[in-house]
Every structure is written in structure tokens, then in C-alpha cells.
Design an enzyme around this catalytic site. Structure first.
Site, PDB file in Angstrom:
ATOM      1  CG  ASP A 195      -8.951   1.434   3.395  1.00  0.00           C
ATOM      2  OD1 ASP A 195      -8.870   0.427   4.114  1.00  0.00           O
ATOM      3  OD2 ASP A 195      -8.110   2.352   3.411  1.00  0.00           O
ATOM      4  CD  GLU A 231      -2.743   1.315   2.440  1.00  0.00           C
ATOM      5  OE1 GLU A 231      -3.473   2.312   2.599  1.00  0.00           O
ATOM      6  OE2 GLU A 231      -2.726   0.347   3.238  1.00  0.00           O
ATOM      7  CD  GLU A 289      -7.380  -1.430   6.236  1.00  0.00           C
ATOM      8  OE1 GLU A 289      -6.637  -0.662   5.604  1.00  0.00           O
ATOM      9  OE2 GLU A 289      -8.534  -1.127   6.592  1.00  0.00           O
ATOM     10  CD  GLU A 317      -5.721   0.150   0.054  1.00  0.00           C
ATOM     11  OE1 GLU A 317      -5.966   0.868   1.047  1.00  0.00           O
ATOM     12  OE2 GLU A 317      -4.993  -0.854   0.088  1.00  0.00           O
ATOM     13  CG  ASN A 374      -4.925   4.995   0.567  1.00  0.00           C
ATOM     14  OD1 ASN A 374      -5.846   4.330   1.002  1.00  0.00           O
ATOM     15  ND2 ASN A 374      -3.656   4.769   0.904  1.00  0.00           N
TER      16      ASN A 374
END
Length: 760
Positions: free
Chosen positions: A650, A528, A714, A621, A589
């Protein structure tokens, strides 16, 4: 077209030369003088025919030139009959035969019909009526002059003219008056205005022939036939040539002549003066004087009517100008949507209030107004603003000044001892129920500031704005009064926005990558991408500080575009160096502001194309709040899905609509929120908290598996959490225990070591 013009010019020259020779040497019989006119009109008709075949014309233009061609042929035939009769009466000049008069009269009527059919480009009934009034004045003035000096003397001549000749000349004069008044108002259109004027000038030729006949009697007929009349054919050929030139090289549209009615008034005064000076016009049995005076009276009355129309129009224009100026003054000082005062007017009234006494300013804005705009559309947002403005007016009362400063920011000015807290309470009570046509339940935040007389308006507004910022920091639906020091956080926030722009330009942002790890064997399956800001003075700035500022200023769009391109480039570089098995996905993101950017899909496509990264290895995301933003966002997400880019939802499980989203949102990956992972290893299996937490985690995994979606847990911070999540059905996880965010160089070392181990 030139050959027809030259031919008619030669015919006119030949007629003039013949007549001059006839005056001195009598070259040939008199019938020769009657041949030039039919020849010239025949050539004019051929010129018009060639024009109609050469260029495509609009229907109105095609009809006009066809009627003019027929007119030319009728004239040629009629004057040809007159020439034949001249052979019979030689050496005497012939009288107009009835057949010739009928043909020529028919030609004049056809020409008048053609001219009348040409459009003037006036659409409204008012403008058409006003133009008809002007043309009537001009026609009567011109016709009176032609009648008095051209036709009338033929009636009262000692040797009266034949009825056929009088009819032809009368029609010609009517055509002259009508065509002149018509063409004066042609500004452009299907018939070129200059071509139309050349054609209309043929009527003046007829008037000149009539004048020659009156002044010259018997000796004035022949020059009219040989010299003047052939010029009509030349003018028609020139008009056709002009129309051809206009069709290939369009000219600008001109304006109609507004001076013609006034010229007509002056023109009609000439016959009036003549009948007053010469008394024979009032002799018994001669009604010429009375007719001229009557025409002058009618023209004068029409001019008076025209002046009244102009006066009414000027009055209307003046009134519209005054209304327009008042409207512009109002628009310059008021908000067009709500009708409230704008910022400029509010500051002016605040300055005036502070000159005489203390004043209080309440600054208010709607919480989550952007969400209304994005999810329900701008029409719903505008309706909400109008409803809130009406609510503020009602709550503030008649003695307060209410303004819309910008967007969803409103201000209320209170004078005297009013402090504003009561007003804030009334606004809060009014917003406790749904408002606007959409029946929306909204909250507002407000900042209050009171200043003594003499305080600058800018200082009061700045204090109220600082109080508003502090109120919004406390959450929705709050209001605060300004206190010393409140402006410091707001100014720091503003400076942060300026620093963001500079940081983007100077490359102060860095990307770190947090591993996404397989819970089965501990291998890295993806990363990520997380952005970090290395400020030259403040050091490492937390994303929690600068991401909201970037969202607020719109800089999140260029920042997100840079993160996207850099992530694709780095992932493609790892794949090229370590092979396709090194990494399954790279996940930057994406913010809601990026999704609303019209170039976002193109930016993703360009980043993939420039880096060479396969689309299925890019994962975007998105949070649930970003996905729930209306049709535009939904369309963008489906376009990205169709490109092969995978989408990850997310923080799943924290929103109210997360489960229903999976049916409409083209997700490929679901990321279980950290709140369902925290403490999962500490719960006893039989406690209610453990049961609820594990039930949600298990339900999300089972739901995702049923829909064919991948799951990622997560916030894993120890091995016990990882083991329990693995038993609950999660095979991929992310968290500090599995791998902290690290620079790309560190990940490169890890991938290189893994390759060495694999080779061993």
C-alpha cells in the site's frame, strides 16, 4: 533376591543354635562351627551375582558390585581352607593357615578397593579436600579405637597370635574404619546409600570378632566363627536386595553426615583415658600409650585445621551474603541495563528534593526507538539505550539525578534555579552526531516541569509527562515546558485506550467495504475492508484517532484479528450467494504489530479454514514501513505467500526504498499512492509538475507490469483521473468517485442487482 536373604538368615540361625548346643551338649565335631561362614559368604556372592544380572547398573555401581562378588568368593574360599584345617587339628581349634589368610586378605583388599571406587558426588577440589579432611579425622578416630581395644591386645597377649591371624584381623579393622567413614558421606548415586551401609557394616562384624577373640581368648574364637561372621553374608545379601529395590523404585538423595568428625574426637578420647588410667600401657617395650596419645594429637590437630577451614568458609559465605544483599539493594533501586536509578529511586529523591526547595524534572524519550528494535534487533536497541544513558549523564553533570523510568523513557532531576532548557539544548547538541556502536543518528523528545517546595512528586511527573506528550505531537526532536491545560490531550488519549478495550468487548466496531473497481468497465473486482468505531457517546470516531491508540496499547492485534476473520467470513458469504465471479479479492489492512505477533500466520490460516474462503482471494494490505521490519517480518510474509495469500504493497512510491522492496518482498499487488493521483487531471501535459506526476505513475505501472504484478490506483475522485490513469496503464482503481466505503448490506444489494442485470 528374597531366597538368598532367607537362606543366609537360616545359616545364621543354624550357626547360633549349633553354638548354643555346643556349649551344653557338644553336638558333633568342632569343625562344624567353621562351615557357616564360607556357606554364608558363598550365598552372599550368589545374591550379588543375581543382582548384577537382574538390573542394569551405572558403570561405577556395576564395578562396585562385581568387586564385592569377588570378595565374597575369596572369603568363602579362605574360610573354607580354615574349615579344612579344622578337620586336621580336631579336636583343637585351628590356627589361621597362610593360604586362608592370603585369600581372606585378598578379599578384604578387593572390598576396600570397591568401596574406595564408589563416587561421592563431589566435583570441586575445595569440597573434595574438605571431605577428605573430615574422613581422615573420622578414620583416625575409628581406627584408634579398633586398634586399642581389638588389635593391640593381641600383640601384647601372653600367648601371641599367629601373624596370619593378626594380618587378617588388622585388614578387617582397617576395612571397618575405612568403609564406615566412606559410607557416611555417600548421599546417593550409582550405589544406593542404604545398600552401601549394609555392606560396610560387615567391617563392624570383623571388629566384633576381634573383640571377642581378645576378651574370650580361646573360647572367643568359636562364637566369632559360628555366630558373628555368617552375619556378614546376610548383610551383603540384604544390601543386594536393597540395591535391587532402589533400582526399581528410586529414592530421594540424602545428605552426608557432618557429625562424624566430632564423633571421632569423642571416640579417640576413650583410648586416651584408658592409657592414662591403666599404667601398663607405658611399660618399657610397650609403645601402646605413646601411639594412642600420638593419634589423639593428630586428630586434635586435624580438627583444629578443620575448624580453621570452616571459619574461612563461613567468612567467605558471610562476605558473599553481604555482597548479595548489597547487589539486591542496588538492583531494587537501579536499572540493570544502564545502571541508572529506576522509577522508585527517582521518585524517592524527587520527594526529598521537593521537601527543601524547588525542583525541575526533564522527561525524555527516543523518537522512533521501536523502529530500531524492530529493524536492527533488541541488542542494537539495548546498545542505543546504554549510549543515550551515558549521554544524559554527561549532559546533566554531577549535580543532577538521571534515571531510566521505563523502556526508552528517561528522567533528569535538577534542583535549585536550573530550569532545564540549557540541559535540553546540551542533549540536543550531543544527539546531533551518531551514537552507540551502530552509529545511529537519533532524535529525542522532552517535557519539562518545575514545581515549588511541597509539591507531590506524582504531580511533577504528571506535568512533565503531559509536556512530553505535547512535544511529541509537534513532531520529532522537540521539547516543551509544561503549561496549564497540557494534560487534557494526554488524558483524553489515555481514556481513548481504555475505551478501545471496552469497545472490543462490547462489539462497537463495524467494518465497511470500499469497492475496488475495474477502470475498463466499472465492475467491482474486489473490496478493501475498513474498520469504523461507533462510540455510544462520541458517535463515529475517526480511524485517524483510534488506530494510533490501538497501535500504542497493543489492542491493534485483537482488533486486526477480528477484522481479518470478519472480512473472510463476509467474502465467503458473498461467494456462496452470488458465485465465484462476484469478487476476486477481499483486502483487510495489516499493521506492523500484527506482523510481530507470533500467532499471526496461524490466525490467517484459521480465518481461512473457518470461513472456507480460498487463500488466493484474500489480499493483505501492508505499508512499506511495516515490511521494512527485519528478518521476522520477512519470514512471516513469505509464509503467507507460500499459503497462497496475496500481499499488496500500500501507499507505493512514498518511501525511500519502495523500488528495491519489489525484489525481496513477495508482493502480488502494488497500490499507487493517492499523492500521485491528486490533481493529475488538472495538470497541463507540458508543465513540469504534470510531467513529474505522470512520469512516476507511468513508471510504477511499467515496473509492476515487468515484474508480473497487478496495479491499483488509489484516491480516484473524478472520471478524468480515471481516464488518464487508464491511459497510463492502470486497469484497476479505488476512490470516492468509483465507490465510497459502505456497509456490507449495501454491497449485497449491488451484487444482487448486478446478478439481475446479468440474467436479463
Amino acid at each position: 533376591m528374597r531366597r538368598y536373604v532367607v537362606t543366609n538368615a537360616l545359616i545364621c540361625l543354624a550357626g547360633t543354635v549349633w553354638y548354643l548346643l555346643w556349649l551344653t551338649a557338644a553336638p558333633g565335631p568342632v569343625v562344624l562351627g567353621y562351615l557357616f561362614m564360607p556357606a554364608a559368604m558363598g550365598v552372599g556372592g550368589l545374591a550379588v551375582h543375581a543382582l548384577r544380572r537382574a538390573v542394569p547398573l551405572a558403570p561405577a555401581g556395576r564395578r562396585f558390585w562385581l568387586l564385592l562378588e569377588i570378595c565374597c568368593y575369596l572369603f568363602a574360599a579362605g574360610f573354607g581352607v580354615l574349615a579344612v584345617d579344622a578337620v586336621r587339628t580336631a579336636p583343637e581349634l585351628p590356627a589361621m593357615p597362610p593360604l586362608g589368610a592370603a585369600l581372606i586378605g585378598a578379599g578384604v583388599l578387593v572390598a576396600m578397593w570397591g568401596v574406595a571406587q564408589v563416587p561421592l558426588g563431589v566435583s570441586s577440589w575445595y569440597e573434595r579436600g574438605k571431605q577428605w579432611l573430615d574422613r581422615t579425622i573420622a578414620f583416625l578416630g575409628c581406627a584408634t579405637v579398633l586398634w586399642h581395644f581389638g588389635i593391640s591386645p593381641m600383640f601384647w597377649a601372653p600367648e601371641p597370635w599367629t601373624p596370619s591371624a593378626l594380618a587378617v584381623l588388622l585388614l578387617a579393622c582397617l576395612f571397618a574404619a575405612g568403609s564406615v567413614t566412606k559410607v557416611s558421606y555417600i548421599a546417593g548415586g550409582p550405589v544406593d546409600r542404604r545398600a552401601m551401609r549394609l555392606v560396610a557394616s560387615t567391617g563392624l562384624i570383623a571388629a566384633a570378632v576381634a573383640l571377642l577373640a581378645v576378651l574370650g581368648g580361646y573360647h572367643g574364637i568359636l562364637p566369632g566363627q559360628a555366630v558373628c561372621m555368617p552375619v556378614s553374608g546376610l548383610l551383603i545379601a540384604l544390601g543386594a536386595r536393597r540395591q535391587l529395590s532402589a533400582a526399581t523404585k528410586p529414592r530421594s538423595v540424602g545428605k552426608g553426615n557432618v557429625w562424624l568428625p566430632y564423633l571421632a574426637v569423642l571416640a579417640v578420647d576413650v583410648p586416651v583415658a584408658d592409657v592414662l588410667i591403666r599404667p601398663w600401657h607405658w611399660a618399657p617395650g610397650i609403645w601402646e600409650g605413646r601411639l594412642v596419645v600420638l593419634a589423639a594429637v593428630v586428630v586434635t590437630a586435624l580438627v583444629a585445621l578443620r575448624q580453621y577451614v570452616v571459619y574461612r568458609e563461613n567468612t567467605r559465605l558471610l562476605r558473599e551474603k553481604q555482597e548479595s544483599e548489597a547487589r539486591l539493594r542496588h538492583e531494587a533501586t537501579h536499572d540493570p541495563l544502564t545502571g541508572l536509578a529506576n522509577r522508585a529511586l527517582f521518585r524517592c529523591r524527587l520527594d526529598r528534593a521537593l521537601e527543601t526547595g524547588p525542583a525541575t524534572v526533564l522527561l525524555a524519550d527516543l523518537d522512533e526507538f521501536k523502529t530500531v528494535n524492530d529493524s536492527l534487533g533488541h541488542d542494537a536497541g539495548d546498545g542505543l539505550l546504554v549510549a543515550f544513558a551515558q549521554l544524559l549523564r554527561a549532559a546533566a553533570g554531577p549535580g543532577a539525578e538521571v534515571a531510566r523510568l521505563a523502556g526508552d523513557e528517561f528522567a533528569v532531576l535538577l534542583t535549585g534555579d536550573a530550569t532545564g532548557e540549557e540541559l535540553a539544548g546540551r542533549i540536543a547538541a550531543a544527539t546531533a552526531v551518531p551514537i552507540s556502536d551502530q552509529r545511529l543518528l537519533v532524535k529525542f523528545s522532552a517535557g519539562l516541569a518545575t514545581a515549588p517546595p511541597g509539591t507531590p512528586a506524582s504531580a511533577v511527573l504528571r506535568q512533565a509527562d503531559a509536556a512530553l506528550y505535547a512535544a511529541k505531537e509537534r513532531g520529532r526532536g522537540n521539547w516543551l515546558r509544561y503549561a496549564d491545560g497540557m494534560e487534557r490531550p494526554a488524558s483524553a488519549h489515555a481514556r481513548l485506550g481504555g475505551d478501545l478495550r471496552r469497545a472490543l468487548d462490547e462489539g462497537e466496531f463495524r467494518i465497511v467495504y470500499q469497492p475496488i473497481v475495474s477502470l475498463d468497465d466499472g465492475g467491482i473486482v474486489g473490496v478493501e475492508a475498513l474498520v469504523r468505531w461507533e462510540h455510544p457517546d462520541r458517535g463515529l470516531v475517526s480511524p485517524a484517532d483510534f488506530i494510533p491508540a490501538a497501535e500504542r496499547t497493543g489492542l491493534i492485534v485483537p482488533l486486526g484479528r477480528w477484522v481479518l476473520r470478519e472480512t473472510c467470513r463476509q467474502a465467503a458469504a458473498w461467494l456462496a450467494e452470488f458465485g465465484p465471479d462476484v469478487l476476486e479479492k477481499a483486502a483487510p489492512n495489516v499493521s506492523v504489530r500484527q506482523l510481530h505477533d507470533p500467532d499471526f500466520v496461524a490466525d490467517v490460516a484459521a480465518a481461512l479454514a473457518d470461513s472456507g474462503l480460498p487463500p488466493h482471494r484474500l489480499v493483505l494490505e501492508l505499508t512499506e514501513s511495516a515490511v521494512l521490519r527485519g528478518q521476522h517480518v520477512s519470514r512471516v510474509l513469505h509464509e503467507l505467500h507460500d499459503m497462497g495469500v496475496r500481499l499488496a504493497l500500500d501507499d507505493f512510491g512514498t518511501g525511500e526504498s519502495s523500488l528495491s522492496l519489489l525484489r525481496a518482498f513477495p508482493a502480488a499487488i502494488v497500490k499507487l499512492d493517492k499523492s500521485f493521483v491528486d490533481g493529475i487531471e488538472l495538470d497541463e501535459p507540458d508543465t513540469p509538475a504534470a510531467h513529474a506526476r505522470q512520469a512516476v505513475a507511468r513508471a510504477v505501472a511499467q515496473l509492476a507490469d515487468a515484474l508480473g504484478l497487478e496495479t491499483v490506483a488509489e484516491g480516484i475522485e473524478n472520471q478524468v483521473q480515471a481516464d488518464r490513469l487508464l491511459r497510463l496503464g492502470y486497469h484497476v482503481g479505488q476512490g470516492y468517485h468509483l465507490g465510497r466505503p459502505m456497509p456490507p448490506e449495501r454491497l449485497t444489494e449491488i451484487f444482487a442487482a448486478r446478478r439481475v442485470r446479468a440474467a436479463a
